[in-house]
Scaffold this active site. Structure first.
Site: not given
Length: 444
Positions: A16, A316
Site C-alpha cells: 500500500r 544546510r
C-alpha cells in the site's frame, strides 16, 4: 528482569506504500521506521536483536548495520512464519520479545512496562494490548473469566460480536522461550489469509495449559502501524508532537508546537525560542538562549549559544555556528564555520567557508565556491568588514581586520588590515538620457 532477545518483523513489502523502498525504510520524523523501533528496543535494555528481513533485505541491512542478526523470510507467509525463521537466532532459556518494524510510536517506557508485567505475572506469554478510540481492523482480544487472554481473533476471521470488542492486539508479545518453541512449528495456515499467524501460537500455548496475560498500553496511539502514506504522515506528526513536548519540558520555548518539525535526533538547549514553521532536521545541535525565527530550515548543523537565526534562513549540512552568531533574513549557509559574534544579517550565500570571530558580512554577499568541477573554500579572518554585494571567488583568503568595499568581486587574497576595492572605476556619461531617449528631442 530476565535477559531477552528481541525479534523485529521487517520483511514485508508494504504494497500500500506503492514504493520500491521497503516499508520499514520509509522516514518518519527524520528516521526510517525501523530505526525508531530499534531505538525503543535498545532504550528498553535489550541489545540482543534479530531482524526478520525479506523484501529489500540488503537495503534494510545496509541501513541498520552489522551489529544485529538477520533472519531471511522468503517468501513472506505471515507473522508466525517470520518467527519460525528467527528460531536459529534465539538463545535457549532466554525470553523473547516479538514486535513489528513498522510501529515507530512505540517507546521504551511501554516496552519496559510490558517486560515488567511479563516478569511479574510469571506467564508463558504476555501480549501488549490497547483500547483505541477506533479499533478498526486490529485483531480482537478475548478475555477469559480469570482476566487472562483466552484468544486473539484476527479481524478478517471475527464475526460481528467479536468485532464489537474494544481491546485489540498490538502485535507485540513477550514469550518464554520454551513455550514459544514448543508450538511455533505446529502452526497451520487455516485462516482467511492462508498464512501462519503468530496469534495462533498464543492460542496453542493457551491450549497446552499455559498462561497468556495482557499488558494494556495506556497510550493507544503507540501501537499504530504504518501501512500507507497517510499513516506515514500521521506517524511523523505524532513523533514531531512528542519531540516538541519533550523539548518544552526541558526548557525550550515553542510558540506553536503544531507548526514546528523537529526530528527525534535534534538537541536544543534551554531558553531557546522557536517560532512557527521551523524545520530542524537530522543530527542538529542548537545551544541555549538562541532565537530560531519563522520559516527557518536547519539540517545537520551545530549552533552555539545565543545565536539568532532567520527568518527564512536555510542552514544546510556541515554548518557550524559559534556563540552569538547571527544568520539573518534569507541567509543560506552550507558547510560553513562561523566564529563567535560574527554576523551574516541578510540575503547572503555562505558556502564552503570559514569565517572568524566578530566579522560582519554585508547584505548580498556570495562565496562563489564552485568552479563547475570542484568546490573551494573561502577563508575570512577575525573582525573583517565585508561591504554589501561582495563576491568571493574561492579559493581566497581575507586576513584579520581587513575591509572589503561594497560591490567588490574578490579574486585574490586580501592582507590583514587592508582595504580591498575590486570593482570597475565609475564613469558618468553626461547627457546620456537626452541622447538616447526620443522624448528629450521631441521639441527640436
Amino acid at each position: 528482569m530476565n535477559s531477552m532477545t528481541a525479534v523485529i518483523l521487517a520483511a514485508g513489502r508494504g504494497t500500500r506504500m506503492k514504493s520500491d523502498i521497503p516499508k520499514v525504510l520509509h522516514n518518519a520524523a527524520g528516521m526510517p521506521l525501523i530505526k525508531h523501533v530499534l531505538a525503543a528496543v535498545e532504550a528498553a535494555g535489550i541489545d540482543d536483536i534479530c531482524m526478520v528481513v525479506g523484501h529489500g533485505a540488503e537495503q534494510v541491512k545496509a541501513c541498520c548495520g552489522e551489529r544485529y542478526a538477520y533472519a531471511v523470510q522468503q517468501p513472506q507467509l505471515g507473522t508466525g512464519h517470520a518467527v519460525q525463521q528467527a528460531l536459529p537466532y534465539l538463545t535457549p532459556g532466554r525470553d523473547v520479545l516479538v514486535l513489528c518494524g513498522d510501529t515507530p510510536l512505540l517507546d521504551a517506557a511501554t516496552l519496559g512496562a510490558l517486560r515488567a508485567q511479563f516478569a511479574a505475572a510469571g506467564a508463558d506469554c504476555t501480549v501488549l494490548t490497547a483500547r483505541p478510540a477506533d479499533a478498526a481492523a486490529y485483531g480482537r482480544i478475548v478475555r477469559g473469566a480469570d482476566g487472562d487472554i483466552a484468544a486473539i481473533v484476527e479481524y478478517r476471521d471475527a464475526d460481528d460480536s467479536l468485532r464489537a470488542i474494544g481491546e485489540v492486539n498490538s502485535g507485540v508479545y513477550c514469550f518464554r522461550y520454551a513455550a514459544l518453541t514448543a508450538v511455533i512449528d505446529e502452526l497451520k495456515a487455516d485462516n482467511a489469509q492462508g498464512e501462519l499467524y503468530l496469534t495462533d501460537a498464543v492460542a496453542a500455548i493457551k491450549a497446552r495449559g499455559g498462561r497468556v496475560s495482557a499488558c494494556v498500553c495506556a497510550d493507544a496511539e503507540q501501537i499504530a502501524g504504518v501501512n500507507d502514506r497517510v499513516q506515514l504522515a500521521e506517524a511523523g506528526k505524532a513523533l514531531w508532537r512528542r519531540k516538541a513536548r519533550q523539548l518544552m519540558a526541558d526548557g525550550v520555548s515553542i510558540l506553536d508546537p503544531d507548526s514546528v518539525y523537529i526530528d527525534a535526533g535534534v538537541s536544543i538547549g534551554a531558553d531557546t525560542l522557536i517560532e512557527p514553521q521551523a524545520y530542524i532536521y537530522g543530527d542538529t545541535v542548537i545551544g541555549s538562549g538562541c532565537h530560531i525565527g519563522p520559516a527557518v530550515k536547519i539540517i545537520d548543523s551545530v549552533i552555539g549559544d545565543g545565536c539568532d537565526i532567520g527568518p527564512f534562513a536555510y542552514l544546510r549540512p556541515g554548518t557550524r555556528l559559534g556563540d552569538k552568531v547571527k544568520a539573518g533574513h534569507f541567509v543560506e549557509m552550507k558547510n560553513a564555520q562561523i566564529g563567535n559574534g560574527s554576523k551574516v544579517p541578510h540575503l547572503s550565500y555562505i558556502g564552503d567557508a570559514v569565517i572568524g570571530e566578530r566579522s560582519n558580512i554585508g547584505c548580498g554577499t556570495i562565496t562563489c565556491n564552485y568552479d563547475g568541477v570542484h568546490k573551494h573554500t573561502t577563508t575570512i579572518g577575525d573582525e573583517v568588514f565585508v561591504g554589501s554585494n561582495s563576491n568571493f571567488i574561492a579559493p581566497v583568503t581575507v586576513g584579520d581586520r581587513a575591509s572589503i568595499a561594497a560591490g567588490s568581486t574578490v579574486t585574490e587574497d586580501v592582507p590583514a588590515g587592508a582595504l580591498a576595492v575590486a570593482r570597475g572605476r565609475q564613469y558618468n556619461s553626461k547627457d546620456w538620457a537626452r541622447r538616447k531617449d526620443p522624448r528629450y528631442n521631441k521639441d527640436k
